[in-house]
Design an enzyme around this catalytic site. Structure first.
Site, PDB file in Angstrom:
ATOM      1  N   THR A   1       0.813  -1.234   0.000  1.00  0.00           N
ATOM      2  CA  THR A   1       0.000   0.000   0.000  1.00  0.00           C
ATOM      3  C   THR A   1       0.841   1.276   0.000  1.00  0.00           C
ATOM      4  OG1 THR A   1      -0.159  -0.291   2.377  1.00  0.00           O
ATOM      5  CG2 THR A   1      -2.069  -0.986   1.083  1.00  0.00           C
TER       6      THR A   1
ATOM      7  N   ASP B   1      12.657  -4.588  -1.349  1.00  0.00           N
ATOM      8  CA  ASP B   1      11.936  -4.273  -0.112  1.00  0.00           C
ATOM      9  C   ASP B   1      12.139  -5.454   0.825  1.00  0.00           C
ATOM     10  OD1 ASP B   1      10.106  -4.026   1.977  1.00  0.00           O
ATOM     11  OD2 ASP B   1       8.558  -3.090   0.727  1.00  0.00           O
TER      12      ASP B   1
ATOM     13  N   LYS C   1       8.946  -4.662  11.247  1.00  0.00           N
ATOM     14  CA  LYS C   1       8.741  -6.077  10.960  1.00  0.00           C
ATOM     15  C   LYS C   1      10.038  -6.855  11.206  1.00  0.00           C
ATOM     16  CE  LYS C   1       5.210  -4.109   8.711  1.00  0.00           C
ATOM     17  NZ  LYS C   1       5.202  -3.888   7.295  1.00  0.00           N
TER      18      LYS C   1
ATOM     19  N   ARG D   1      -8.846  -7.586   4.416  1.00  0.00           N
ATOM     20  CA  ARG D   1      -8.040  -7.244   3.242  1.00  0.00           C
ATOM     21  C   ARG D   1      -8.855  -7.626   2.019  1.00  0.00           C
ATOM     22  NH1 ARG D   1      -3.646  -3.787   4.276  1.00  0.00           N
ATOM     23  NH2 ARG D   1      -5.627  -2.731   4.439  1.00  0.00           N
TER      24      ARG D   1
ATOM     25  N   PHE E   1     -10.858   2.089   4.784  1.00  0.00           N
ATOM     26  CA  PHE E   1     -10.771   0.952   5.723  1.00  0.00           C
ATOM     27  C   PHE E   1     -10.243   1.363   7.086  1.00  0.00           C
ATOM     28  CE2 PHE E   1      -6.195   0.134   5.787  1.00  0.00           C
ATOM     29  CZ  PHE E   1      -5.756   0.709   4.607  1.00  0.00           C
TER      30      PHE E   1
HETATM   31  C1  LIG Z   1       5.160  -2.653   6.498  1.00  0.00           C
HETATM   32  C2  LIG Z   1       5.749  -2.636   5.175  1.00  0.00           C
HETATM   33  C3  LIG Z   1       6.200  -1.441   4.600  1.00  0.00           C
HETATM   34  C4  LIG Z   1       6.055  -0.093   5.278  1.00  0.00           C
HETATM   35  O1  LIG Z   1       6.751  -0.054   6.492  1.00  0.00           O
HETATM   36  P1  LIG Z   1       6.296   0.899   7.709  1.00  0.00           P
HETATM   37  O2  LIG Z   1       7.383   0.723   8.711  1.00  0.00           O
HETATM   38  O3  LIG Z   1       4.958   0.417   8.176  1.00  0.00           O
HETATM   39  O4  LIG Z   1       6.228   2.285   7.187  1.00  0.00           O
HETATM   40  C5  LIG Z   1       6.766  -1.512   3.336  1.00  0.00           C
HETATM   41  N1  LIG Z   1       6.872  -2.672   2.682  1.00  0.00           N
HETATM   42  C6  LIG Z   1       6.444  -3.848   3.197  1.00  0.00           C
HETATM   43  C7  LIG Z   1       6.592  -5.099   2.421  1.00  0.00           C
HETATM   44  C8  LIG Z   1       5.862  -3.872   4.458  1.00  0.00           C
HETATM   45  O5  LIG Z   1       5.436  -5.041   4.963  1.00  0.00           O
END
Ligand SMILES: *Cc1c(COP(=O)(O)O)cnc(C)c1O
Length: 483
Positions: free
Chosen positions: A134, A224, A267, A390, A456
């Site tokens: 997103t 990413d 994460k 989702r 949402f």
């Molecule tokens: C959560 C997430 C982001 C964004 O990270 P934030 O720390 O929430 O800004 C970007 N890419 C992926 C794959 C994510 O899971």
């Protein structure tokens, strides 16, 4: 895990390879109180208050458990605006884990996306990727770019045996480069454990194939890495050539094929924060000026030094298979149990959580009556477990004001890393089984307050009938006074 744990008399059961030393009390409220809470929250799980929640499975973002060593490291944090030793310790950890030299700190993942998009995405550009996230998509579009999702035919299948549903479709990648022209492709984005399609990994072979095409055309790869630990774990478990390769070597190899790697530490290392790493001085210099502008000085980037210390430790812990394997083991257990019960769930199990298919779970509720949202509300009522919709609610209306049914209509139940126990997981599964057996009671939802953008998050809904009361009545008939 280094070795699978075998039981003499039970089918595969995941075992917590950590012990609980600090605990936080949870509350399991009565079914009447849960109904009142979801009504007050406009049938939107984002608007629930944690005092009413038993197991919070909304997200894995910023909700993972920290280790004793992470918490201990926070005490040695070096408070300084510039030149903090905490930053240099994190820089060392990043060099070790990702194998890249230059480190730009940011306050969270989307901040990295802001910097990368501002520097590299121009009006009219297209960015091929295995799937969007997103915030990624929003930042690229704000800078005039268009996201192209180059996933394989397997990616959106609910039940598949393909171990790498996050793979990029190589032929389609070649086609889009030919169609749009290299000059309009600033980079190819690979997302580890593709979040929105069920935490599904890509294979190392796929990354090698993508890299070969990128090299042929002189296009950069941006990775990413927010969910990279689990992707590396799945490569080791599911890709034969990597069976005996360490997580560290796998991570290094994934990163070596990428020009820029960015991540959300919310994460990957169980703290707040994030970062961008690269081996190219030229690329680093292009991005560097934006760090003090948007994030903070180069040695903190909007993070507290305590978080930076914990991040360094958390990143190194990602290299330990018994640590990184915990969450996938629990998710796999839950997904297989759900499948055995006949509950439609995205398979094979991926990272992040279980994704239940509301289209099949509630065939009598239309997507335009928000079946995944209704399922999330119903699960909360009968269990106190909070998931995230989702599906169609997560899409906004089109330019003509029409609702748009989403590709997948999912209830996501996140498993924050090392937070929940096996008995809590079994409680969730038990309530899902009951809900599935009583699914015909569940009806749809309708908006009563609908924001125009990202509805949402803050939108409020109501049930289309008195199905929530009927669900509660059946619950009481079956469970009596039990919570
Ligand atoms: C959560 C997430 C982001 C964004 O990270 P934030 O720390 O929430 O800004 C970007 N890419 C992926 C794959 C994510 O899971």
């Amino acid at each position: 895990m280094d070795q699978d744990i075998k039981f003499y008399s039970r089918p595969s059961v995941p075992v917590e390879l950590h012990k609980v030393r600090v605990v936080q009390k949870l509350h399991l409220k009565s079914v009447d109180e849960r109904l009142r809470a979801i009504r007050e929250g406009g049938f939107n799980t984002f608007l629930l208050n944690t005092k009413d929640i038993f197991l919070d499975m909304l997200t894995d973002s910023g909700t993972n458990a920290m280790s004793d060593n992470q918490i201990a490291s926070m005490l040695q944090a070096d408070d300084a605006y510039s030149g903090s030793q905490s930053f240099y310790r994190m820089e060392e950890a990043l060099r070790e884990v990702f194998g890249k030299h230059y480190v730009l700190p940011v306050h969270q993942g989307r901040a990295a996306e802001n910097v990368i998009s501002q520097v590299f995405v121009n009006e009219g550009d297209v960015i091929p990727m295995n799937y969007h996230f997103t915030t990624t998509k929003a930042h690229m579009e704000i800078n005039g770019g268009t996201v192209l999702e180059i996933y394989t035919d397997e990616a959106l299948k609910i039940k598949s045996t393909n171990p790498f549903k996050g793979n990029m479709d190589i032929q389609r990648l070649k086609d889009v480069i030919a169609e749009y022209g290299v000059e309009h492709v600033p980079f190819i984005r690979m997302e580890a454990s593709t979040n929105l399609i069920g935490g599904q990994p890509y294979s190392m072979q796929n990354m090698k194939d993508v890299k070969a095409i990128a090299d042929e055309h002189g296009i950069m790869i941006v990775l990413d890495a927010s969910l990279i630990g689990e992707n590396a774990y799945f490569i080791k478990k599911r890709e034969a050539a990597y069976k005996d390769v360490s997580i560290k070597e796998i991570l290094n190899e994934m990163c070596a094929m990428s020009d820029i790697v960015y991540f959300s530490s919310r994460k990957v290392s169980s703290t707040r924060g994030g970062g961008i790493v690269t081996d190219s001085e030229e690329l680093m210099l292009k991005m560097r000026d934006l760090i003090p502008l948007y994030e903070g000085f180069m040695t903190y980037g909007g993070m507290s030094v305590r978080e930076i210390e914990a991040m360094a430790v958390g990143l190194r812990e990602t290299l330990d298979e018994t640590v990184i394997g915990q969450s996938p083991a629990f998710i796999e257990y839950a997904v297989n149990e759900l499948d055995d019960m006949g509950i439609p769930v995205v398979m094979p199990a991926g990272a992040l959580g279980c994704h239940i298919d509301a289209k099949q779970f509630l065939p009598h509720v239309s997507q335009l009556d928000y079946s995944a949202g209704a399922l999330a509300a119903a699960l909360f009522i009968v269990s106190g477990c909070r998931g995230m919709e989702r599906g169609t609610i997560s899409m906004d209306r089109d330019a003509d004001g029409n609702d748009v049914a989403s590709d997948m209509e999912l209830l996501r139940l996140a498993f924050p890393r090392r937070v929940f126990t096996l008995s809590q997981t079994n409680f969730l599964l038990d309530r899902l089984k009951w809900l599935h057996e009583n699914r015909e009671i569940i009806g749809g939802l309708k908006f009563v307050e609908e924001p125009a953008v990202l509805r949402f998050f803050m939108g409020r809904l109501d049930a289309v009938s008195d199905w929530p009361e009927k669900l509660v009545a059946k619950f009481k008939a079956d469970f009596g006074d039990s919570l």
